[in-house]
Design a protein around this motif. Sequence first.
Motif, PDB file in Angstrom:
ATOM      1  N   THR A 151      31.171   3.030 -36.319  1.00  0.00           N
ATOM      2  CA  THR A 151      30.637   4.438 -36.705  1.00  0.00           C
ATOM      3  C   THR A 151      29.825   4.727 -35.130  1.00  0.00           C
ATOM      4  O   THR A 151      29.325   3.934 -34.546  1.00  0.00           O
ATOM      5  CB  THR A 151      29.563   3.938 -37.780  1.00  0.00           C
ATOM      6  OG1 THR A 151      30.223   3.624 -38.710  1.00  0.00           O
ATOM      7  CG2 THR A 151      28.698   5.408 -37.886  1.00  0.00           C
ATOM      8  N   ARG A 177      19.048   7.314 -33.174  1.00  0.00           N
ATOM      9  CA  ARG A 177      19.352   7.214 -34.615  1.00  0.00           C
ATOM     10  C   ARG A 177      19.492   5.793 -35.371  1.00  0.00           C
ATOM     11  O   ARG A 177      20.088   5.795 -36.229  1.00  0.00           O
ATOM     12  CB  ARG A 177      20.570   8.201 -34.557  1.00  0.00           C
ATOM     13  CG  ARG A 177      20.278   9.643 -34.425  1.00  0.00           C
ATOM     14  CD  ARG A 177      21.509  10.524 -34.579  1.00  0.00           C
ATOM     15  NE  ARG A 177      22.074  10.637 -35.868  1.00  0.00           N
ATOM     16  CZ  ARG A 177      23.283  10.944 -36.382  1.00  0.00           C
ATOM     17  NH1 ARG A 177      24.189  10.933 -35.325  1.00  0.00           N
ATOM     18  NH2 ARG A 177      23.583  10.809 -37.594  1.00  0.00           N
ATOM     19  N   GLN A 221      32.526   6.702 -44.552  1.00  0.00           N
ATOM     20  CA  GLN A 221      31.577   7.278 -45.022  1.00  0.00           C
ATOM     21  C   GLN A 221      30.743   8.123 -44.130  1.00  0.00           C
ATOM     22  O   GLN A 221      29.692   8.738 -44.578  1.00  0.00           O
ATOM     23  CB  GLN A 221      30.666   6.483 -45.972  1.00  0.00           C
ATOM     24  CG  GLN A 221      31.547   5.752 -47.019  1.00  0.00           C
ATOM     25  CD  GLN A 221      30.908   4.836 -47.831  1.00  0.00           C
ATOM     26  OE1 GLN A 221      29.622   4.572 -47.289  1.00  0.00           O
ATOM     27  NE2 GLN A 221      31.141   3.979 -49.019  1.00  0.00           N
ATOM     28  N   ALA A 222      31.157   8.199 -42.839  1.00  0.00           N
ATOM     29  CA  ALA A 222      30.361   8.636 -41.820  1.00  0.00           C
ATOM     30  C   ALA A 222      30.342   9.936 -41.779  1.00  0.00           C
ATOM     31  O   ALA A 222      31.599  10.801 -42.152  1.00  0.00           O
ATOM     32  CB  ALA A 222      30.671   7.922 -40.506  1.00  0.00           C
ATOM     33  N   SER A 223      29.288  10.834 -41.019  1.00  0.00           N
ATOM     34  CA  SER A 223      29.488  12.136 -40.979  1.00  0.00           C
ATOM     35  C   SER A 223      30.179  12.506 -39.914  1.00  0.00           C
ATOM     36  O   SER A 223      30.715  11.643 -39.004  1.00  0.00           O
ATOM     37  CB  SER A 223      28.074  12.770 -40.869  1.00  0.00           C
ATOM     38  OG  SER A 223      27.411  12.106 -39.616  1.00  0.00           O
ATOM     39  N   ALA A 224      30.402  13.777 -39.620  1.00  0.00           N
ATOM     40  CA  ALA A 224      31.191  14.245 -38.674  1.00  0.00           C
ATOM     41  C   ALA A 224      30.660  13.743 -37.254  1.00  0.00           C
ATOM     42  O   ALA A 224      31.561  13.414 -36.181  1.00  0.00           O
ATOM     43  CB  ALA A 224      31.531  15.755 -38.710  1.00  0.00           C
ATOM     44  N   GLU A 225      29.394  13.869 -37.117  1.00  0.00           N
ATOM     45  CA  GLU A 225      28.868  13.456 -35.626  1.00  0.00           C
ATOM     46  C   GLU A 225      28.706  11.923 -35.781  1.00  0.00           C
ATOM     47  O   GLU A 225      28.423  11.731 -34.543  1.00  0.00           O
ATOM     48  CB  GLU A 225      27.559  14.163 -35.697  1.00  0.00           C
ATOM     49  CG  GLU A 225      26.452  13.706 -36.602  1.00  0.00           C
ATOM     50  CD  GLU A 225      24.984  14.492 -36.590  1.00  0.00           C
ATOM     51  OE1 GLU A 225      24.018  13.726 -37.192  1.00  0.00           O
ATOM     52  OE2 GLU A 225      25.030  15.445 -36.034  1.00  0.00           O
ATOM     53  N   GLU A 226      29.058  11.237 -36.680  1.00  0.00           N
ATOM     54  CA  GLU A 226      29.143   9.821 -36.439  1.00  0.00           C
ATOM     55  C   GLU A 226      30.537   9.397 -36.276  1.00  0.00           C
ATOM     56  O   GLU A 226      30.997   8.027 -36.242  1.00  0.00           O
ATOM     57  CB  GLU A 226      28.546   9.157 -37.772  1.00  0.00           C
ATOM     58  CG  GLU A 226      27.135   9.491 -37.695  1.00  0.00           C
ATOM     59  CD  GLU A 226      26.476   9.168 -39.205  1.00  0.00           C
ATOM     60  OE1 GLU A 226      25.259   8.898 -39.208  1.00  0.00           O
ATOM     61  OE2 GLU A 226      27.228   8.968 -40.109  1.00  0.00           O
ATOM     62  N   SER A 227      31.614  10.198 -36.399  1.00  0.00           N
ATOM     63  CA  SER A 227      32.883   9.716 -36.019  1.00  0.00           C
ATOM     64  C   SER A 227      33.561  10.054 -34.783  1.00  0.00           C
ATOM     65  O   SER A 227      32.758  10.509 -33.948  1.00  0.00           O
ATOM     66  CB  SER A 227      33.900  10.773 -37.035  1.00  0.00           C
ATOM     67  OG  SER A 227      33.208  10.871 -38.519  1.00  0.00           O
ATOM     68  N   PRO A 250      26.182   3.634 -42.007  1.00  0.00           N
ATOM     69  CA  PRO A 250      27.397   3.935 -42.889  1.00  0.00           C
ATOM     70  C   PRO A 250      28.782   3.480 -42.612  1.00  0.00           C
ATOM     71  O   PRO A 250      29.010   3.347 -41.281  1.00  0.00           O
ATOM     72  CB  PRO A 250      27.127   5.695 -43.176  1.00  0.00           C
ATOM     73  CG  PRO A 250      26.558   6.150 -41.751  1.00  0.00           C
ATOM     74  CD  PRO A 250      25.773   5.067 -41.365  1.00  0.00           C
ATOM     75  N   SER A 291      24.497  17.479 -32.389  1.00  0.00           N
ATOM     76  CA  SER A 291      25.389  16.441 -32.449  1.00  0.00           C
ATOM     77  C   SER A 291      26.174  16.147 -31.251  1.00  0.00           C
ATOM     78  O   SER A 291      26.263  16.890 -30.202  1.00  0.00           O
ATOM     79  CB  SER A 291      26.413  16.987 -33.615  1.00  0.00           C
ATOM     80  OG  SER A 291      27.164  18.144 -33.142  1.00  0.00           O
TER      81      SER A 291
END
Length: 252
Positions: A164, A170, A182-188, A178, A4
């Motif tokens: 995002t 990716r 709604q993003a994951s931690a690695e997309e924040s 997203p 990540s």
Amino acid sequence: MSSSATVVASPEAYTKALLHCYKYPTQPVMGMLVGKRLSEDAGATGSGGQSGTTGGNNGAGGSSGSSSSFVSDAVPLFHTLPMTAPNPMLEVAYAHVQYAACTTGQSLIGVYIANERLMDNKVAPITKKMLDALQARMPSQTKLLVWFINNECLTSPPVGLAITSLTADRCNPEKAIPLPSQASAEESITFGRWNSDTLAPGATVTEEGVMETVSNALDAFAHYRIADLDDHVEDPSINYLEQPLSALMTRK
């Protein structure tokens, strides 16, 4: 897993990227991100800043694919047509931004993009081609950072984050990006101040503080003053590379 990417951004970089989009809400927008790769310096310095392959896609399985980045500034570039590669203006932009970043001990580490249509949350195939071309220029084992700006989140005043954070490998044209909420931690993205003495992130900034910065900039009509490379082509006296947020908020 250690693949990540941790991204810390200055409030100024985040705000300037959004101001570019607020200025051109119905046009495709693109700019570049300047900063510092904090955890890849040892592996990247031997490459001279250029790679002969797009091998940044291969790092997801090991620790060499992980990175910690600080984004200190956003440089607005295009708003007229979706950028793709090869394109001579992309070459000009890359050369200008990379040179300007190097003069401050930093480098070009990514791009930000926003689509033309409000509900379009995918990376277009021609944009993906551009991202792959820039990825090929990154140092070995380094992934190109991509900030995807969601048009639905560009409210005034802002009520939440609008970006995002991904890497070029990716960005799949077949998959929607997203929403930031709604993003994951690695997309924040987290936020902090750049320390010019240590060339490292300094004090942290809350999301609320960043949204207040964006709101204040909009109230000051800074989005009408920000300029990009397209504007520079029309009027060479415009300096699109150096636009401190404070100047955008006070310029007459």
